[in-house]
Design an enzyme around this catalytic site. Structure first.
Site, PDB file in Angstrom:
ATOM      1  CG  ASP A  46      -1.680   1.346   1.299  1.00 32.99           C
ATOM      2  OD1 ASP A  46      -2.597   1.498   0.478  1.00 32.99           O
ATOM      3  OD2 ASP A  46      -1.358   2.219   2.127  1.00 32.99           O
ATOM      4  CE1 TYR A  51       0.736   8.053   2.412  1.00 33.29           C
ATOM      5  CE2 TYR A  51       1.196   5.763   1.912  1.00 33.29           C
ATOM      6  CZ  TYR A  51       0.394   6.723   2.508  1.00 33.29           C
ATOM      7  OH  TYR A  51      -0.719   6.332   3.200  1.00 33.29           O
ATOM      8  CE  LYS A  76      -3.578   4.899   0.953  1.00 43.04           C
ATOM      9  NZ  LYS A  76      -2.127   4.659   1.138  1.00 43.04           N
ATOM     10  CG  HIS A 109      -4.488   9.793   0.334  1.00 47.69           C
ATOM     11  ND1 HIS A 109      -3.148   9.716   0.021  1.00 47.69           N
ATOM     12  CD2 HIS A 109      -4.559   9.497   1.658  1.00 47.69           C
ATOM     13  CE1 HIS A 109      -2.464   9.397   1.107  1.00 47.69           C
ATOM     14  NE2 HIS A 109      -3.293   9.259   2.117  1.00 47.69           N
ATOM     15  CB  ILE A 238      -1.852  -1.766   5.008  1.00 41.04           C
ATOM     16  CG1 ILE A 238      -2.744  -0.612   5.524  1.00 41.04           C
ATOM     17  CG2 ILE A 238      -2.561  -2.503   3.879  1.00 41.04           C
ATOM     18  CD1 ILE A 238      -2.990   0.491   4.503  1.00 41.04           C
ATOM     19  CE  LYS A 240       7.363   3.244   8.340  1.00 44.18           C
ATOM     20  NZ  LYS A 240       8.114   3.773   9.504  1.00 44.18           N
ATOM     21  CB  SER A 241       8.101  -2.178  10.134  1.00 47.09           C
ATOM     22  OG  SER A 241       9.334  -2.032  10.834  1.00 47.09           O
ATOM     23  NE  ARG A 246       9.813  -2.364  15.885  1.00 49.16           N
ATOM     24  CZ  ARG A 246       9.856  -1.089  16.266  1.00 49.16           C
ATOM     25  NH1 ARG A 246       9.622  -0.126  15.376  1.00 49.16           N
ATOM     26  NH2 ARG A 246      10.136  -0.779  17.511  1.00 49.16           N
ATOM     27  CG  ASN A 250       4.450  -5.903  12.036  1.00 45.20           C
ATOM     28  OD1 ASN A 250       4.454  -6.196  13.234  1.00 45.20           O
ATOM     29  ND2 ASN A 250       4.830  -4.708  11.599  1.00 45.20           N
TER      30      ASN A 250
HETATM   31  N1  LIG Z   1      -5.126   6.486   4.008  1.00 44.69           N
HETATM   32  C1  LIG Z   1      -4.526   7.207   4.910  1.00 44.69           C
HETATM   33  O1  LIG Z   1      -4.866   8.379   5.126  1.00 44.69           O
HETATM   34  C2  LIG Z   1      -3.404   6.616   5.686  1.00 44.69           C
HETATM   35  C3  LIG Z   1      -2.898   7.268   6.822  1.00 44.69           C
HETATM   36  C4  LIG Z   1      -1.867   6.663   7.526  1.00 44.69           C
HETATM   37  C5  LIG Z   1      -1.360   5.440   7.105  1.00 44.69           C
HETATM   38  N2  LIG Z   1      -1.846   4.841   5.977  1.00 44.69           N
HETATM   39  C6  LIG Z   1      -1.315   3.540   5.467  1.00 44.69           C
HETATM   40  O2  LIG Z   1      -1.338   2.600   6.536  1.00 44.69           O
HETATM   41  C7  LIG Z   1      -0.020   2.113   6.771  1.00 44.69           C
HETATM   42  C8  LIG Z   1       0.177   1.764   8.221  1.00 44.69           C
HETATM   43  O3  LIG Z   1      -0.124   2.879   9.055  1.00 44.69           O
HETATM   44  P1  LIG Z   1       1.006   3.615   9.884  1.00 44.69           P
HETATM   45  O4  LIG Z   1       2.300   3.508   9.160  1.00 44.69           O
HETATM   46  O5  LIG Z   1       0.494   4.963  10.207  1.00 44.69           O
HETATM   47  O6  LIG Z   1       1.005   2.838  11.280  1.00 44.69           O
HETATM   48  P2  LIG Z   1       1.247   1.331  11.786  1.00 44.69           P
HETATM   49  O7  LIG Z   1       1.536   0.432  10.674  1.00 44.69           O
HETATM   50  O8  LIG Z   1       0.117   1.030  12.707  1.00 44.69           O
HETATM   51  O9  LIG Z   1       2.546   1.508  12.694  1.00 44.69           O
HETATM   52  C9  LIG Z   1       3.779   1.861  12.139  1.00 44.69           C
HETATM   53  C10 LIG Z   1       4.678   2.374  13.276  1.00 44.69           C
HETATM   54  O10 LIG Z   1       4.878   1.362  14.246  1.00 44.69           O
HETATM   55  C11 LIG Z   1       6.243   0.914  14.247  1.00 44.69           C
HETATM   56  N3  LIG Z   1       6.188  -0.559  14.221  1.00 44.69           N
HETATM   57  C12 LIG Z   1       5.953  -1.366  13.161  1.00 44.69           C
HETATM   58  N4  LIG Z   1       5.907  -2.648  13.531  1.00 44.69           N
HETATM   59  C13 LIG Z   1       6.098  -2.666  14.873  1.00 44.69           C
HETATM   60  C14 LIG Z   1       6.152  -3.703  15.819  1.00 44.69           C
HETATM   61  N5  LIG Z   1       5.987  -4.981  15.454  1.00 44.69           N
HETATM   62  N6  LIG Z   1       6.380  -3.371  17.114  1.00 44.69           N
HETATM   63  C15 LIG Z   1       6.544  -2.083  17.491  1.00 44.69           C
HETATM   64  N7  LIG Z   1       6.500  -1.052  16.618  1.00 44.69           N
HETATM   65  C16 LIG Z   1       6.274  -1.336  15.323  1.00 44.69           C
HETATM   66  C17 LIG Z   1       6.861   1.505  12.987  1.00 44.69           C
HETATM   67  O11 LIG Z   1       8.209   1.876  13.207  1.00 44.69           O
HETATM   68  P3  LIG Z   1       9.443   1.234  12.335  1.00 44.69           P
HETATM   69  O12 LIG Z   1       9.197   1.540  10.883  1.00 44.69           O
HETATM   70  O13 LIG Z   1      10.620   1.930  12.891  1.00 44.69           O
HETATM   71  O14 LIG Z   1       9.415  -0.239  12.644  1.00 44.69           O
HETATM   72  C18 LIG Z   1       6.033   2.776  12.782  1.00 44.69           C
HETATM   73  O15 LIG Z   1       6.490   3.824  13.618  1.00 44.69           O
HETATM   74  C19 LIG Z   1       0.854   3.244   6.261  1.00 44.69           C
HETATM   75  O16 LIG Z   1       2.176   2.871   6.071  1.00 44.69           O
HETATM   76  C20 LIG Z   1       0.124   3.625   4.996  1.00 44.69           C
HETATM   77  O17 LIG Z   1       0.399   2.677   3.964  1.00 44.69           O
HETATM   78  C21 LIG Z   1      -2.857   5.419   5.268  1.00 44.69           C
END
Ligand SMILES: NC(=O)c1ccc[n+]([C@@H]2O[C@H](COP(=O)([O-])OP(=O)(O)OC[C@H]3O[C@@H](n4cnc5c(N)ncnc54)[C@H](OP(=O)(O)O)[C@@H]3O)[C@@H](O)[C@H]2O)c1
Length: 294
Positions: A46, A51, A76, A109, A238, A240-241, A246, A250
């Site tokens: 995704d 981005y 998006k 988006h 989805i 992210k790391s 990680r 995940n």
């Molecule tokens: N449509 C929208 O408006 C929108 C908005 C936000 C996000 N998104 C999409 O959703 C995806 C995921 O959301 P997100 O990136 O905001 O948050 P997330 O996936 O919930 O969390 C990512 C954060 O957690 C850390 N992390 C990852 N795996 C971990 C684990 N197993 N243990 C502890 N910490 C961990 C990551 O750091 P590290 O990278 O350092 O591991 C990063 O800081 C995005 O990448 C994007 O593709 C879409």
């Protein structure tokens, strides 16, 4: 072949439930992160025009050596490219940067509540791309029930997906019910509550005692428990790391089951408070950004 369980979208297309997010992944580490994700088994990425890492995502997919049709590519359209012709051109920009002829899922988006006319024209352009076979499915992101209602009334294709903020602390259950009623897959962004920890958040999902206790019982992490919770609820997620350990952690969520009591305990963590911006606050003036040409 992918071993990731998939969901059948409302037009028959199969989408792996678990995808790999790349929001805030800097371009210089995106290719390696995507390559690593595909190596450990993810088959769904995704990204988004906004981005600014689509080129590097495409490079990661090519370097993985995995056939293009085995990877589900989702991106998006940013609000600055809303409007019928502008959105058709946004497809060319994203597909060109990703280096693909066809996208698996293209979504809007954000809704633009103050310019819903532009939002509708953008969505009609997605419908044209779908009819022309340039995208396999179309959808939206951050749409609230009132935005969905208007979209459904004024356009002809039911979105396959609505990608929304959804983690234990913000669950949007009313919106999820609308999705279920209309045949829209709920896709969770910040599925492990990443947004609760940005900027040193005070109440991080990763430190939640309920999640940590459930995790301890399964020999898993809080992140894995949250992802399992989404999957057992039938939602796409989805995470992210950029860190290989990680990225693998995940994805390692297919060998345990949460009990119904554990699921109920996670459901009870909802605070009703969103971490991201209110979709109604998104305007071109405040959030417009030029999306570069290929
Ligand atoms: N449509 C929208 O408006 C929108 C908005 C936000 C996000 N998104 C999409 O959703 C995806 C995921 O959301 P997100 O990136 O905001 O948050 P997330 O996936 O919930 O969390 C990512 C954060 O957690 C850390 N992390 C990852 N795996 C971990 C684990 N197993 N243990 C502890 N910490 C961990 C990551 O750091 P590290 O990278 O350092 O591991 C990063 O800081 C995005 O990448 C994007 O593709 C879409």
């Amino acid at each position: 072949m992918s071993t990731v369980p998939s969901v059948t979208l409302n037009n028959g297309v199969e989408m792996p439930f678990l995808g790999f997010g790349v929001f805030q992944t800097p371009p210089d580490v995106t290719t390696a992160a995507v390559e690593e994700a595909l190596r450990v088994g993810y088959r769904h990425i995704d990204t988004a025009a906004a981005y600014f890492n689509e080129r590097e995502v495409g490079e990661g997919i090519r370097r993985s050596g995995i056939a293009r049709d085995e990877v589900f590519v989702e991106t998006k359209v940013w609000i600055s490219d809303y409007g019928y012709d502008a959105t058709l051109h946004a497809f060319d920009k994203s597909a060109g940067k990703l280096g693909v002829d066809r996208l698996d899922l293209l979504i809007l988006h954000q809704p633009l509540p103050s310019r819903f006319d532009l939002t509708l024209d953008a969505y009609r352009a997605l419908g044209k791309l779908l009819a022309d076979g340039k995208v396999r499915a179309i959808g939206v992101s951050n749409f609230m029930p009132e935005h969905l209602e208007r979209l459904l009334k004024e356009t002809s294709v039911v979105p396959a997906v609505n990608q929304i903020e959804l983690h234990p602390y913000f669950q949007q259950t009313a919106l999820q019910s609308v999705h279920a009623e209309k045949g829209i897959v709920t896709q969770a962004w910040s599925p492990i509550g990443g947004i609760t920890s940005y900027g040193g958040g005070e109440k991080r999902t990763f430190d939640d005692s309920t999640l940590l206790e459930i995790a301890r019982r399964h020999g898993k992490s809080a992140a894995q428990v949250m992802l399992r919770w989404h999957l057992q609820k039938g939602r796409s997620a989805i995470p992210k790391s950029t860190r290989p350990a990680r990225i693998a952690e995940n994805f390692d969520v297919f060998d345990f089951d949460l009990t119904s009591e554990q699921i109920a305990a996670i459901d009870a963590l909802d605070t009703g408070v969103r971490g991201g911006p209110d979709p109604d606050s998104i305007t071109l003036e405040a959030y417009g950004r030029e999306i570069p040409e290929v």
